[in-house]
Enzyme design. Structure first.
Site, short mmCIF file in Angstrom:
data_model
loop_
_atom_site.label_atom_id
_atom_site.label_comp_id
_atom_site.label_asym_id
_atom_site.label_seq_id
_atom_site.Cartn_x
_atom_site.Cartn_y
_atom_site.Cartn_z
N GLU A 1 0.84 -1.20 0.00
CA GLU A 1 0.00 0.00 0.00
C GLU A 1 0.87 1.25 0.00
O GLU A 1 1.84 1.31 0.76
CB GLU A 1 -0.90 0.02 1.23
CG GLU A 1 -1.94 1.13 1.17
CD GLU A 1 -2.85 1.18 2.39
OE1 GLU A 1 -4.03 1.53 2.24
OE2 GLU A 1 -2.38 0.87 3.49
N GLY B 1 3.32 2.01 10.82
CA GLY B 1 2.97 1.37 12.08
C GLY B 1 2.53 -0.07 11.89
O GLY B 1 2.93 -0.97 12.62
N ALA B 2 1.68 -0.30 10.88
CA ALA B 2 1.15 -1.64 10.60
C ALA B 2 0.47 -1.60 9.24
O ALA B 2 0.26 -0.53 8.66
CB ALA B 2 0.17 -2.07 11.69
N MET B 3 0.10 -2.79 8.74
CA MET B 3 -0.55 -2.88 7.43
C MET B 3 -1.60 -3.98 7.45
O MET B 3 -1.36 -5.07 7.95
CB MET B 3 0.51 -3.15 6.34
CG MET B 3 -0.04 -3.33 4.94
SD MET B 3 -0.95 -1.86 4.40
CE MET B 3 -2.12 -2.61 3.26
N GLU B 4 -2.76 -3.67 6.86
CA GLU B 4 -3.95 -4.51 6.99
C GLU B 4 -4.09 -5.62 5.96
O GLU B 4 -5.21 -6.09 5.73
CB GLU B 4 -5.19 -3.62 6.93
CG GLU B 4 -5.46 -2.94 5.58
CD GLU B 4 -4.91 -1.54 5.46
OE1 GLU B 4 -5.42 -0.76 4.63
OE2 GLU B 4 -3.96 -1.20 6.20
N ASN B 5 -3.01 -6.05 5.32
CA ASN B 5 -3.13 -7.11 4.31
C ASN B 5 -4.14 -8.17 4.77
O ASN B 5 -4.08 -8.65 5.90
CB ASN B 5 -1.77 -7.80 4.10
CG ASN B 5 -0.62 -6.84 4.04
OD1 ASN B 5 -0.56 -5.98 3.18
ND2 ASN B 5 0.31 -6.97 4.97
N GLU C 1 -6.03 -2.50 12.54
CA GLU C 1 -5.80 -3.37 11.38
C GLU C 1 -6.92 -4.40 11.21
O GLU C 1 -7.29 -4.74 10.08
CB GLU C 1 -4.45 -4.08 11.49
CG GLU C 1 -3.26 -3.15 11.65
CD GLU C 1 -3.26 -1.97 10.69
OE1 GLU C 1 -3.62 -2.15 9.50
OE2 GLU C 1 -2.92 -0.85 11.13
N GLU D 1 -9.28 4.63 6.21
CA GLU D 1 -8.46 4.98 7.37
C GLU D 1 -9.23 5.73 8.46
O GLU D 1 -8.98 5.53 9.64
CB GLU D 1 -7.24 5.80 6.92
CG GLU D 1 -6.30 5.03 6.00
CD GLU D 1 -5.71 3.78 6.64
OE1 GLU D 1 -5.89 3.56 7.86
OE2 GLU D 1 -5.07 3.00 5.91
#
Length: 929
Positions: free
Chosen positions: A167, A301-305, A338, A360
């Site tokens: 992303e 910070g993080a990724m929602e895959n 996430e 978001e």
């Protein structure tokens, strides 16, 4: 090239038919033909249906080979298929939908990150077809695409892994694809690896097949329909622990082997939150598993895959002995964020990045709402308000943008990942939920998710789902009746604006909040029972031309001295009047600051509120007190309230003990002396520091050096004692020095209370010996929380040469992790001994930073603003303007964050020139009291 040929021969063993064709005749590779497409966005006449992706990373040579077969739906006859590719060497492209596979000419458009696959001597007809593309690339050295990561074991061995971050526009760096969110498709992924590694992807692994030479192929199940930016895979030697939710979803948490015992909290939290969302949305999580992975090198910070969410180690790993309550709160919130995306963003996705906030803003809002319900002990709502204040800081400038903003190129897209999309989006949703009632809001959200599952949406789709929720549609499946909300069993309360009109036009209201930038200042004037209301855009810099055309539909709330019952009024016009049932001593608008607006009480309206705070501050909620502190200082900035009145309001803070008003008081007062640090104003600076310390002295002295109390009390303890340490308050300094000495004498084995460890480390880092000891313990620690605290303390040190060393080593990335570099530079810039150093370092290494962290990314934006936002002289303004003005557009000269930085410095200069004489006079008067 020899190694590439050898790899390709091995690859042929997998795909003998395709490889056999390739070896039979010469195939066209590239051509000098003009590129057949001239737009940044892909044509919508060819759409992917299914990707079959094979990928083979080599963690020794740090490169990878891939083959992707894409099933396409061609909607118009064509000779060219346009898709995305960046930094990939395309070996060949083949059209498979003919009796014999035919080769396609490959054209390249690097500026648009596109390739065209051209059929020179045949037409690609309408219908379903398939293409195959073989390619090779190096693992990325940045933190996006398919990139290399490293970590050190306890024994000091460096190990390599590879993971993805796609992303918003980086899937194209891992495989040729239609890399826009609306081009949803199914993905079947196969990863080749060495036996010492594991491979993890979005879906569960179906089987593993051994290949010649001992390599292993992991075959993963076919995904649900999703956007390319949600595809994920990693190859590493991680370990995992797992549990199953009440709804039968298997949750696993992955981490490097040495840190696997810090994953239990994240696992339990993920199970609880996924079950909560499953029930709240009344839509089952659609995958059989959800993995959470702590990645040692991770920029965001993080990724929602979907099915494989990825995190910084500090965002997922929790050590009960060393992690602080703010660490626990942060980890819980980021997991909640996430997992909320699995519905908002993954199941239902914005049509294009201009509406990123639909992903978001919702995830940020749900993060607070879900944690408040599932983990009430964390008191998460005590810091929601701060997110709205931070969003307003950005939104008060003319460089802000509407929540929904047109974007085209990748840098513009990346700039959408900012406080407006996340924090303003969440605050506006919170206002809407309060206005519609939580029950109606929930019904509308469920309808939105059901109507648009596996599809893409725009703003209007959400507003339509939130309007007329009592009119059932086929997606509701009887839910409205079950809720009882629309059945008439509930009395229609006048407090709920929902019932005050038969047809509430949610779109008309919310378009005013999402399609124009900024927010309103509501001016209130009370005359007897009559309350006159007016609205205008709140804008620092005060250009009337930039405020006059703005109009919002504002859901006002208020309480009075005569009634604590929340009253509501929808302000649709520039001016309006409401009538009170009786005269009142005071009126407070924007109850608990649930609305995204600030309030100015004209004609002496501030005086009774200031008096109330001084004599009976608990008559207002802590959020109301915090909002009054915030609002009055914002009004000082535009000349609506004199500074001395705002400072008079802060006097009550000597009685305050709640986290939100106290921290807001610090947020308004500390920047005043930070501005003075950049000018030669030592006497005034010391007077201001003395005032703040005296204001909070009683509260600071009452703090215990322990881990006792509620989460909010413990977070406040750390905040207050750290301030006391930095300001050299003798009791705090003495205790911090005692504890640090004991810790050193035990060689770091004595357990420090986690609430005060940062304070103790910060005191220790003031000396050469203490700094070196802390650095040694930093290298030995395997707790991300402990490492984060030590690193912050090292960056607070007054030892400038140590700060320089940290910056240089972080840029190199061998000793200190490079992914922390932007936040480290910003931290150093807030250090009185480091702000010039940080600015010089950022300028000297700008091109490396942009290459590593991506033009337009939130890391670069926060760096630009964070390093410069406390400058207050015309000399520094000119220096900043000259540096960024000298950059070419491709290096960032047109970034919105640069405009914001310049605007903030201009505002600092205006504010300082106007208000410092008033500040000096007020402080001099206080000293005489």
């Amino acid at each position: 090239m020899a190694s590439l040929c050898l790899c390709f021969i091995l690859h042929c063993a997998i795909m003998p038919v395709l490889c056999g064709v390739h070896l039979l005749k010469d195939e066209p590779m590239t051509s000098k033909q003009p590129f057949p497409w001239g737009k940044m966005r892909l044509p919508d006449t060819v759409k992917p249906l299914h990707y079959n992706l094979f990928i083979h990373p080599n963690l020794t040579n740090l490169n990878f080979l891939g083959t992707v077969q894409i099933q396409l739906h061609v909607q118009e006859e064509t000779h060219a298929i346009i898709l995305h590719s960046k930094d990939l060497h395309i070996i060949r492209a083949t059209f498979l939908s003919t009796a014999h596979p035919r080769y396609l000419t490959i054209l390249d458009s690097p500026a648009f990150e596109q390739i065209a696959l051209v059929s020179d001597n045949f037409t690609i007809s309408k219908g379903v077809h398939a293409i195959s593309i073989d390619y090779a690339a190096d693992l990325s050295e940045s933190f996006h695409g398919f990139y290399k990561g490293t970590y050190k074991t306890k024994t000091g061995e460096t190990r390599v892994m590879a993971s993805t971050q796609f992303e918003p526009t980086h899937a194209r760096q891992a495989f040729p694809c239609f890399d826009e969110p609306a081009f949803k498709a199914n993905f079947t992924i196969r990863v080749r690896r060495e036996p010492r590694h594991i491979a993890v992807s979005n879906m569960p692994k179906l089987k593993t097949v051994e290949q010649p030479g001992g390599l292993l192929d992991d075959y993963f199940d076919t995904s649900v329909k999703m956007s390319t930016y949600l595809v994920a895979f990693m190859v590493c030697d991680f370990l995992s622990i797992r549990k199953t939710t009440q709804h039968g979803v298997e949750i696993s948490v992955y981490a490097v082997p040495d840190k696997i015992d810090q994953t239990e909290y994240a696992l339990d939290t993920a199970v609880k939150l996924l079950d909560f969302y499953d029930d709240y949305f009344d839509i089952p999580y659609p995958l059989p598993k959800q993995d959470l992975a702590a990645i040692p090198d991770f920029q965001s910070g993080a990724m929602e895959n979907w099915g494989l969410t990825t995190y910084r180690e500090s965002g997922l790993l929790y050590d009960p002995e060393k992690s602080s309550p703010s660490d626990k709160l942060g980890i819980t919130k980021v997991i909640a964020h996430e997992l909320a995306h699995q519905w908002f963003g993954n199941l239902v996705t914005m049509q294009w990045w201009n509406d990123l906030w639909l992903n978001e803003g919702f995830a940020k809002f749900m993060e607070f709402m879900s944690v408040d319900i599932t983990h009430p002990e964390l008191q998460v709502n005590d810091n929601f308000l701060g997110k709205c204040f931070q969003a307003m800081e950005v939104d008060a400038l003319s460089s802000s943008h509407p929540i929904s903003t047109p974007v085209e190129n990748p840098a513009e897209i990346r700039e959408m990942f900012d406080d407006v999309s996340y924090r303003k989006g969440a605050c506006v949703l919170n206002m809407l939920r309060d206005f519609l009632t939580p029950e109606a809001f929930k019904i509308g959200l469920i309808r939105y998710l059901r109507r648009h599952s596996y599809q893409n949406t725009v703003n209007a789709d959400l507003w339509e789902s939130l309007s007329n929720v009592c009119q059932s549609d086929k997606t509701d499946q009887g839910r409205m009746k079950l809720e009882g909300f629309c059945s008439g069993s509930k009395p229609r309360s006048e407090e709920s604006k929902w019932f005050m009109q038969d047809q509430l036009d949610v779109k008309a209201i919310m378009d005013t909040w999402t399609l124009q930038e900024g927010f309103p200042m509501i001016t209130v004037e009370v005359k007897g029972r009559e309350v006159r209301l007016s609205q205008q855009r709140y804008l620092k810099g005060g250009d009337p031309e930039k405020t006059s055309s703005f109009l919002w539909q504002v859901p006002l709330t208020y309480i009075t001295s005569r009634s604590s019952t929340v009253q509501r009024f929808l302000l649709k016009m520039k001016e309006d009047v409401l009538y009170l049932p009786e005269e009142v001593e005071w009126i407070k608008f924007n109850v608990d600051m649930r609305g995204y607006y600030i309030v100015h009480y004209e004609s002496g309206g501030w005086d009774p509120l200031i008096s109330l705070l001084q004599h009976n501050h608990t008559a207002l909620s802590s959020n109301d007190r915090a909002s009054l502190i915030n609002n009055i200082f914002q009004l000082v900035s535009i000349g609506k309230v004199p500074l001395d009145k705002a400072l008079d309001l802060t006097l009550y803070l000597s009685q305050e003990c709640e986290v939100m008003p106290v921290t807001q008081g610090f947020s308004e007062l500390v920047p005043l002396y930070k501005l003075m640090e950049k000018r030669d104003m030592e006497q005034l600076e010391n007077n201001m520091k003395g005032y703040i310390l005296n204001l909070f002295r009683g509260l600071i002295d009452r703090q215990e050096w322990s881990d006792e109390g509620s989460v909010s009390q413990r977070i406040l303890r750390n905040y207050l004692l750290l301030f006391g340490c930095v300001r050299r308050h003798p009791p705090v300094v003495a205790q911090a020095q005692r504890l640090f000495q004991q810790w050193v004498e035990s060689n770091g084995t004595t357990r420090l209370p986690s609430d005060v460890s940062l304070v103790v480390y910060t005191e220790g880092a003031r000396t050469e010996a203490g700094w070196d000891f802390l650095l040694e313990k930093y290298f030995l620690s395997i707790s991300p929380s402990e490492r984060s605290s030590i690193k912050a303390a090292l960056a607070y040190s007054p030892l400038a040469h140590k700060l320089q060393w940290m910056l240089e080593k972080s840029l190199e990335g061998e000793v200190l992790k490079t992914h922390d570099l932007p936040s480290l530079i910003v931290t150093v810039s807030k250090n009185p001994k480091g702000y010039e150093l940080a600015w010089s370092f950022m300028r000297a290494h700008w091109y490396k930073l942009v290459s590593k962290f991506d033009l337009g990314s939130s890391s670069i934006s926060r760096l630009v603003v964070g390093v410069t936002d406390q400058y207050s002289t015309t000399e520094m303004l000119e220096e900043v303007r000259q540096f960024f003005g000298s950059l070419p557009p491709e290096a960032g000269s047109e970034l919105r964050s640069i405009q914001r930085a310049l605007e903030m410095i201009e505002e600092n200069i205006r504010w300082t020139d106007k208000n410092f004489p008033l500040l000096k006079a007020w402080l001099d008067k206080r000293q005489g009291v």
